[in-house]
Motif scaffolding. Structure first.
Motif, PDB file in Angstrom:
ATOM      1  N   ARG A   1       0.838  -1.197   0.000  1.00  0.00           N
ATOM      2  CA  ARG A   1       0.000   0.000   0.000  1.00  0.00           C
ATOM      3  C   ARG A   1       0.877   1.253   0.000  1.00  0.00           C
ATOM      4  O   ARG A   1       2.083   1.164   0.220  1.00  0.00           O
TER       5      ARG A   1
ATOM      6  N   LEU B   1      -1.167  -5.851  -3.643  1.00  0.00           N
ATOM      7  CA  LEU B   1      -2.167  -5.204  -4.498  1.00  0.00           C
ATOM      8  C   LEU B   1      -2.324  -5.932  -5.825  1.00  0.00           C
ATOM      9  O   LEU B   1      -3.231  -5.631  -6.595  1.00  0.00           O
TER      10      LEU B   1
ATOM     11  N   ARG C   1      -5.626  -7.058  -6.187  1.00  0.00           N
ATOM     12  CA  ARG C   1      -6.667  -6.027  -6.114  1.00  0.00           C
ATOM     13  C   ARG C   1      -6.671  -5.162  -7.370  1.00  0.00           C
ATOM     14  O   ARG C   1      -7.580  -4.371  -7.573  1.00  0.00           O
TER      15      ARG C   1
ATOM     16  N   LEU D   1      -4.481   2.699  -7.662  1.00  0.00           N
ATOM     17  CA  LEU D   1      -5.099   1.965  -6.560  1.00  0.00           C
ATOM     18  C   LEU D   1      -4.521   2.407  -5.212  1.00  0.00           C
ATOM     19  O   LEU D   1      -5.254   2.576  -4.235  1.00  0.00           O
TER      20      LEU D   1
ATOM     21  N   ASP E   1      -6.779   3.797  -2.198  1.00  0.00           N
ATOM     22  CA  ASP E   1      -6.748   3.033  -0.951  1.00  0.00           C
ATOM     23  C   ASP E   1      -6.290   3.928   0.220  1.00  0.00           C
ATOM     24  O   ASP E   1      -6.803   3.815   1.335  1.00  0.00           O
TER      25      ASP E   1
ATOM     26  N   PHE F   1     -10.511  -2.228   1.992  1.00  0.00           N
ATOM     27  CA  PHE F   1      -9.515  -1.860   0.990  1.00  0.00           C
ATOM     28  C   PHE F   1     -10.211  -1.443  -0.305  1.00  0.00           C
ATOM     29  O   PHE F   1     -11.420  -1.647  -0.460  1.00  0.00           O
TER      30      PHE F   1
ATOM     31  N   VAL G   1     -10.321  -1.654  -4.577  1.00  0.00           N
ATOM     32  CA  VAL G   1     -10.041  -2.594  -5.675  1.00  0.00           C
ATOM     33  C   VAL G   1     -10.163  -1.819  -6.988  1.00  0.00           C
ATOM     34  O   VAL G   1     -10.997  -0.920  -7.096  1.00  0.00           O
TER      35      VAL G   1
ATOM     36  N   ARG H   1     -14.220  -2.333  -0.728  1.00  0.00           N
ATOM     37  CA  ARG H   1     -14.590  -3.588  -0.077  1.00  0.00           C
ATOM     38  C   ARG H   1     -14.361  -3.411   1.423  1.00  0.00           C
ATOM     39  O   ARG H   1     -13.271  -2.956   1.832  1.00  0.00           O
TER      40      ARG H   1
ATOM     41  N   GLU I   1     -11.152 -11.061  -0.875  1.00  0.00           N
ATOM     42  CA  GLU I   1     -10.444 -10.427  -1.987  1.00  0.00           C
ATOM     43  C   GLU I   1     -11.213 -10.711  -3.281  1.00  0.00           C
ATOM     44  O   GLU I   1     -11.966 -11.673  -3.359  1.00  0.00           O
ATOM     45  N   TRP I   2     -10.953  -9.898  -4.283  1.00  0.00           N
ATOM     46  CA  TRP I   2     -11.658 -10.095  -5.562  1.00  0.00           C
ATOM     47  C   TRP I   2     -10.982 -11.148  -6.429  1.00  0.00           C
ATOM     48  O   TRP I   2     -11.546 -11.640  -7.392  1.00  0.00           O
ATOM     49  N   GLU I   3      -9.726 -11.454  -6.132  1.00  0.00           N
ATOM     50  CA  GLU I   3      -9.040 -12.495  -6.924  1.00  0.00           C
ATOM     51  C   GLU I   3      -8.395 -13.485  -5.990  1.00  0.00           C
ATOM     52  O   GLU I   3      -7.909 -13.113  -4.920  1.00  0.00           O
TER      53      GLU I   3
END
Ligand code: XMP
Length: 513
Positions: A256, A396, A399, A412, A416, A436, A438, A461, A511-513
């Motif tokens: 981050r 990241l 993300r 990002l 963030d 966080f 995304v 998220r 998480e998205w992935e």
């Protein structure tokens, strides 16, 4: 030998919670699967054993059981829920498999206790308990008596004082059970005779002595990620051996905003050690060029990390000891079967065969996360590091959805940082387990200053959870969401729209992935 209690895991969902509650009573405790050999238990010679809950019925063929020999060891046992039924069944009591639901209880239940039972000696004679069972005990084994009941359940608790065997149908470990912690404390102190020697300040003193003895005048190298576990391990090792410790921090450029600098500053200014930072964003991004498949990205980031880290170790520190921040939940053997793989998590880095260390040191391997944090606080790590939210190994990288470029990572990071700033300012961050931004990789049309824009979308998220196995999306007040959206769109280049993710886990993941 340290005073130990064993939690025998029959596949219940609260097994780690039981162990943490025991530790909160200052008693060291380990979880063993129900498949553990009884000889292993005899070797440990625990002060007490707790049977966890588990699947529905003792009569199911697939339900876990344990050799009845355990009841004859003279070690006090507390059975919880399924563990209580198992004890009743094994010792000649009667468990009724309720075909109908007339006696099943789920949720908060009014319960009456017999206060002359040692488990209930320091609680009122009635209270709310958390129940989750279909089967029930309708006759206790010989030598036992009933010590608690509810309107539907004739045996909500049972006791055999002579043999020090106790069972409760409800879950004393969950917060919903009033006085539950007191009941566990009574079992540990009044039944098992524990003294309560498990304390974090003595853990630090004892571990420092052990580490000095083990390491002698050799060197130790530790992979530092900036996460809670490796940071606390670094602080502990620094206290033990100072400059003999080298921490290697691989900054892949997927942290981050400003995080790499913060980690470097913390460990170079506050702690005595050698600190090596490897900046390698360019190498990582060139390997990730053109890749957008989530698992492929995770694998590339994992492999690249492995190569960069170990090449550096080979060059400079291929001797002495290797340390890592493994904690207890990383190595608990579960009583359950293997879970389906949803995504590749990589935390521990196995040592390549050609590198020969004197040994591997895992100073936090017996601690739960809350204990690791307590140790971190006592060692003087900044609050921000000790209470850091979980952060995925690939950073990241998971993300930034789609292809990862330096520019998109920067976008990002900025979004963030605004999210974190706003959450801190309004004090809402403490309410959330993790939050966080995304970058979903979607471009949308907007209008800014009368002109058309076609720019990136940012998703926010935020979740609340106890264990990250399941999670609920956080009900963040609209005015906070509104402020966030305004700031992100106004302050971050290439972003013209913000959305809020309202998916729980399951069906989503955090998480998205
Ligand atoms: P998921 O997305 O699986 O995330 O619901 C659950 C928790 O794990 C974190 N996470 C990771 N942690 N290495 C880690 O150490 C990983 O590769 C990884 N992937 C996800 C995630 O941030 C959440 O807290």
């Amino acid at each position: 030998m340290k005073e130990t209690v064993i939690v025998l895991d029959f596949g219940g969902q609260y097994n780690q919670l039981i162990a943490r509650r025991v530790r909160e009573c200052n008693v060291y405790c380990e979880i063993l699967p129900y498949t553990a050999d009884i000889e292993r238990i005899k070797e440990i010679a625990p002060k007490g054993i707790i049977f966890t809950g588990g699947p529905n019925s003792v009569y199911d063929e697939s339900s876990p059981h344990y050799t009845p020999e355990i009841f004859g060891l003279g070690i006090p046992i507390l059975g919880i829920c399924y563990g209580c039924q198992l004890m009743a069944h094994a010792l000649g009591g009667n468990v009724v498999s309720a075909a109908d639901n007339s006696v099943s209880e789920y949720g908060k239940t009014d319960t009456e206790y017999k206060n002359d039972c040692v488990i209930f000696e320091n609680v009122p004679d009635a209270g709310v308990t958390w129940m989750s069972h279909r089967d029930y005990i309708n006759r206790v084994p010989e030598g036992f008596r009933v010590t608690a009941s509810t309107a539907h359940c004739p045996v909500a608790a049972m006791a055999n004082d002579e043999k020090k065997l106790y069972g409760v149908q409800f879950h004393p470990e969950v917060n919903h059970t009033e006085y539950g912690r007191q009941m566990l404390r009574s079992f540990l102190y009044s039944v098992c005779g524990c003294k309560g020697e498990w304390r974090m300040n003595s853990f630090i003193d004892e571990t420092v002595v052990q580490l000095r003895e083990q390491i002698g005048d050799k060197g130790v190298v530790l992979g530092l990620s900036g996460g809670v576990d490796s940071s606390v391990a670094a602080a502990l090792l620094s206290r033990a051996v100072g400059k003999q410790l080298t921490c290697v921090f691989v900054d892949q450029g997927l942290m981050r905003k400003n995080e790499g600098d913060f980690v470097e500053e913390t460990f170079t200014k506050l702690f005595d050690m050698n600190f090596v930072r490897i900046n390698c964003q360019e190498e990582f991004l060139s390997k990730l060029k053109g890749v957008s498949d989530p698992e492929e990205k995770r694998n590339i980031i994992g492999t690249e990390f492995y190569n960069v880290f170990w090449n550096r170790i080979r060059e400079s520190f291929g001797s002495g000891f290797f340390a890592q921040g493994t904690i207890y939940p990383d190595r608990i053997e579960s009583g359950k079967g293997d879970a389906a793989k949803i995504k590749t998590h990589h935390n521990q880095v196995g040592v390549p065969k050609d590198i020969k260390f004197e040994g591997v040191i895992e100073p936090l391997k017996d601690l739960f996360k809350d204990e690791v944090r307590a140790v971190g606080e006592q060692l003087g790590l900044p609050h921000e590091l000790v209470w850091r939210q979980p952060f995925p190994g690939p950073g990241l990288g998971v993300r930034v959805i789609g292809e990862i470029t330096a520019e998109r990572v920067k976008t990002l990071q900025e979004a963030d940082a605004i999210l974190r700033d706003e959450m801190d300012k309004c004090g809402y961050s403490k309410e959330l387990s993790q939050f966080f931004a995304v970058l979903p990789g979607v471009k949308t049309v907007g209008v800014m200053g009368d002109a058309r824009t076609y720019d990136e979308l940012v998703a926010i998220r935020a979740v609340t959870t106890d264990d990250f196995m399941t999670a609920d999306w956080a009900k963040i007040p609209y005015d906070i969401l509104g402020r966030l959206s305004n700031r992100i769109i106004n302050e971050v280049e290439h972003v013209n729209r913000v959305v809020y993710d309202i998916t729980s886990k399951p069906p989503g993941t955090v998480e998205w992935e």
